[in-house]
Design a protein around this motif. Structure first.
Motif, PDB file in Angstrom:
ATOM      1  N   ALA A  90       4.395  -1.591   8.436  1.00 19.92           N
ATOM      2  CA  ALA A  90       3.364  -1.323   7.472  1.00 19.92           C
ATOM      3  C   ALA A  90       2.633  -0.885   7.268  1.00 19.92           C
ATOM      4  CB  ALA A  90       2.865  -3.425   7.882  1.00 19.92           C
ATOM      5  N   ALA A  91       1.445   0.498   8.110  1.00 18.81           N
ATOM      6  CA  ALA A  91       0.933   0.939   7.903  1.00 18.81           C
ATOM      7  C   ALA A  91       1.626   2.671   6.749  1.00 18.81           C
ATOM      8  CB  ALA A  91       0.421   1.684   9.684  1.00 18.81           C
ATOM      9  N   ALA A  92       2.396   2.476   7.029  1.00 20.47           N
ATOM     10  CA  ALA A  92       3.022   3.916   6.314  1.00 20.47           C
ATOM     11  C   ALA A  92       3.102   3.372   4.250  1.00 20.47           C
ATOM     12  CB  ALA A  92       4.294   3.997   6.627  1.00 20.47           C
ATOM     13  N   GLY A  93       3.310   1.731   4.436  1.00 14.30           N
ATOM     14  CA  GLY A  93       3.103   1.286   3.100  1.00 14.30           C
ATOM     15  C   GLY A  93       1.753   0.854   2.747  1.00 14.30           C
ATOM     16  N   GLY A  94       0.797   0.951   3.682  1.00 15.54           N
ATOM     17  CA  GLY A  94      -0.740   0.468   3.434  1.00 15.54           C
ATOM     18  C   GLY A  94      -1.486   2.037   3.060  1.00 15.54           C
ATOM     19  N   VAL A  95      -1.199   3.371   3.639  1.00 13.90           N
ATOM     20  CA  VAL A  95      -1.728   4.639   3.038  1.00 13.90           C
ATOM     21  C   VAL A  95      -1.141   4.947   1.829  1.00 13.90           C
ATOM     22  CG1 VAL A  95      -1.267   7.030   3.569  1.00 13.90           C
ATOM     23  CG2 VAL A  95      -1.969   5.158   5.528  1.00 13.90           C
ATOM     24  N   ALA A  96       0.574   5.129   2.278  1.00 18.39           N
ATOM     25  CA  ALA A  96       0.909   5.091   0.623  1.00 18.39           C
ATOM     26  C   ALA A  96       0.517   4.239  -0.919  1.00 18.39           C
ATOM     27  CB  ALA A  96       2.201   4.894   0.047  1.00 18.39           C
ATOM     28  N   ALA A  97       0.023   3.182  -0.457  1.00 18.75           N
ATOM     29  CA  ALA A  97      -0.929   2.023  -1.506  1.00 18.75           C
ATOM     30  C   ALA A  97      -1.879   2.893  -1.595  1.00 18.75           C
ATOM     31  CB  ALA A  97      -0.755   1.426  -1.263  1.00 18.75           C
ATOM     32  N   TRP A  98      -2.878   3.138  -0.768  1.00 20.43           N
ATOM     33  CA  TRP A  98      -4.028   3.771  -0.634  1.00 20.43           C
ATOM     34  C   TRP A  98      -4.312   4.975  -1.151  1.00 20.43           C
ATOM     35  CZ3 TRP A  98      -6.363   8.548   1.442  1.00 20.43           C
ATOM     36  CH2 TRP A  98      -7.797   8.178   1.189  1.00 20.43           C
ATOM     37  N   GLY A  99      -2.879   6.116  -0.979  1.00 26.42           N
ATOM     38  CA  GLY A  99      -3.337   7.595  -1.462  1.00 26.42           C
ATOM     39  C   GLY A  99      -2.991   6.937  -3.423  1.00 26.42           C
ATOM     40  N   LEU A 100      -2.092   6.034  -3.417  1.00 24.97           N
ATOM     41  CA  LEU A 100      -1.953   6.960  -5.390  1.00 24.97           C
ATOM     42  C   LEU A 100      -3.340   5.494  -5.644  1.00 24.97           C
ATOM     43  CD1 LEU A 100       1.945   4.381  -5.181  1.00 24.97           C
ATOM     44  CD2 LEU A 100       1.028   6.792  -5.570  1.00 24.97           C
ATOM     45  N   ALA A 101      -3.193   4.369  -4.811  1.00 28.81           N
ATOM     46  CA  ALA A 101      -5.317   3.925  -5.777  1.00 28.81           C
ATOM     47  C   ALA A 101      -6.033   5.328  -5.688  1.00 28.81           C
ATOM     48  CB  ALA A 101      -5.217   2.958  -4.696  1.00 28.81           C
ATOM     49  N   GLU A 102      -6.141   6.307  -5.282  1.00 27.24           N
ATOM     50  CA  GLU A 102      -6.925   6.813  -5.024  1.00 27.24           C
ATOM     51  C   GLU A 102      -6.639   7.752  -5.808  1.00 27.24           C
ATOM     52  OE1 GLU A 102     -10.236   8.758  -3.496  1.00 27.24           O
ATOM     53  OE2 GLU A 102      -9.925   7.086  -3.076  1.00 27.24           O
ATOM     54  N   ARG A 103      -5.193   7.774  -5.568  1.00 23.13           N
ATOM     55  CA  ARG A 103      -5.340   9.281  -6.724  1.00 23.13           C
ATOM     56  C   ARG A 103      -6.014   8.320  -8.485  1.00 23.13           C
ATOM     57  NH1 ARG A 103       1.127  11.259  -7.553  1.00 23.13           N
ATOM     58  NH2 ARG A 103       0.951   8.822  -8.779  1.00 23.13           N
ATOM     59  N   GLU A 104      -5.305   7.755  -8.867  1.00 19.83           N
ATOM     60  CA  GLU A 104      -5.804   6.740 -10.208  1.00 19.83           C
ATOM     61  C   GLU A 104      -7.265   6.500  -9.920  1.00 19.83           C
ATOM     62  OE1 GLU A 104      -4.857   2.335 -11.508  1.00 19.83           O
ATOM     63  OE2 GLU A 104      -2.811   3.026 -11.366  1.00 19.83           O
ATOM     64  N   ARG A 105      -7.799   6.720  -9.047  1.00 17.93           N
ATOM     65  CA  ARG A 105      -9.114   6.881  -9.384  1.00 17.93           C
ATOM     66  C   ARG A 105      -9.055   7.610  -9.688  1.00 17.93           C
ATOM     67  NH1 ARG A 105     -13.420   7.901  -6.427  1.00 17.93           N
ATOM     68  NH2 ARG A 105     -12.425   8.624  -4.887  1.00 17.93           N
TER      69      ARG A 105
END
Length: 144
Positions: free
Chosen positions: A123-138
């Motif tokens: 779950a933590a790895a999924g959260g970090v991956a989602a944050w990283g993708l959102a950050e890159r998109e931003r």
């Protein structure tokens, strides 16, 4: 699909719904994309937002220009629409099944590696991956 509760512990009806609902929806969208666009517009969703097309302008899509399903001059033939619907549905079914299988396989691998709380790590790895993708998109939106 990683979360704190393993999918294999979900009730059978819920697991089936997780696989079949998206499969049937995507198959229907592949079979009748014009109907999906009509339903989306009726719900107030602008599907042309990404491409910049206006919903009022004709897109030149042969399925849209044909009027009723399969009855117009430029409409895609029924076998082609059926084939596309089946192909899209089969691909979605496969992705969902692989997703459920990989969830269990990853948890098993983490348990064999003696990770103390494999579901929490997933779950933590999924959260970090989602944050990283959102950050890159931003960042990409800011650069454009």
């Amino acid at each position: 699909m990683s979360g704190l509760v393993p999918v294999r512990r979900y009730p059978r009806w819920l697991r089936g719904t997780l696989v079949w609902a998206p499969t049937l929806l995507v198959a229907a969208a592949g079979f009748a994309p014009d109907r999906v666009q009509q339903a989306a517009r009726a719900a107030g969703v602008d599907l042309d937002q990404e491409t910049g097309d206006s919903a009022d302008e004709p897109a030149g899509d042969p399925i849209e220009d044909g009027g009723d399903e399969g009855s117009g001059e430029g409409a895609a033939p029924l076998p082609a629409r059926l084939g596309l619907g089946l192909l899209c549905g089969a691909a979605t079914y496969g992705v969902m099944r692989i997703s459920l299988w990989s969830d269990t396989a990853l948890e098993s691998a983490l348990r064999k590696a003696h990770v103390p709380a494999p579901r929490l790590v997933m779950a933590a790895a999924g959260g970090v991956a989602a944050w990283g993708l959102a950050e890159r998109e931003r960042r990409q939106a800011g650069a454009a």
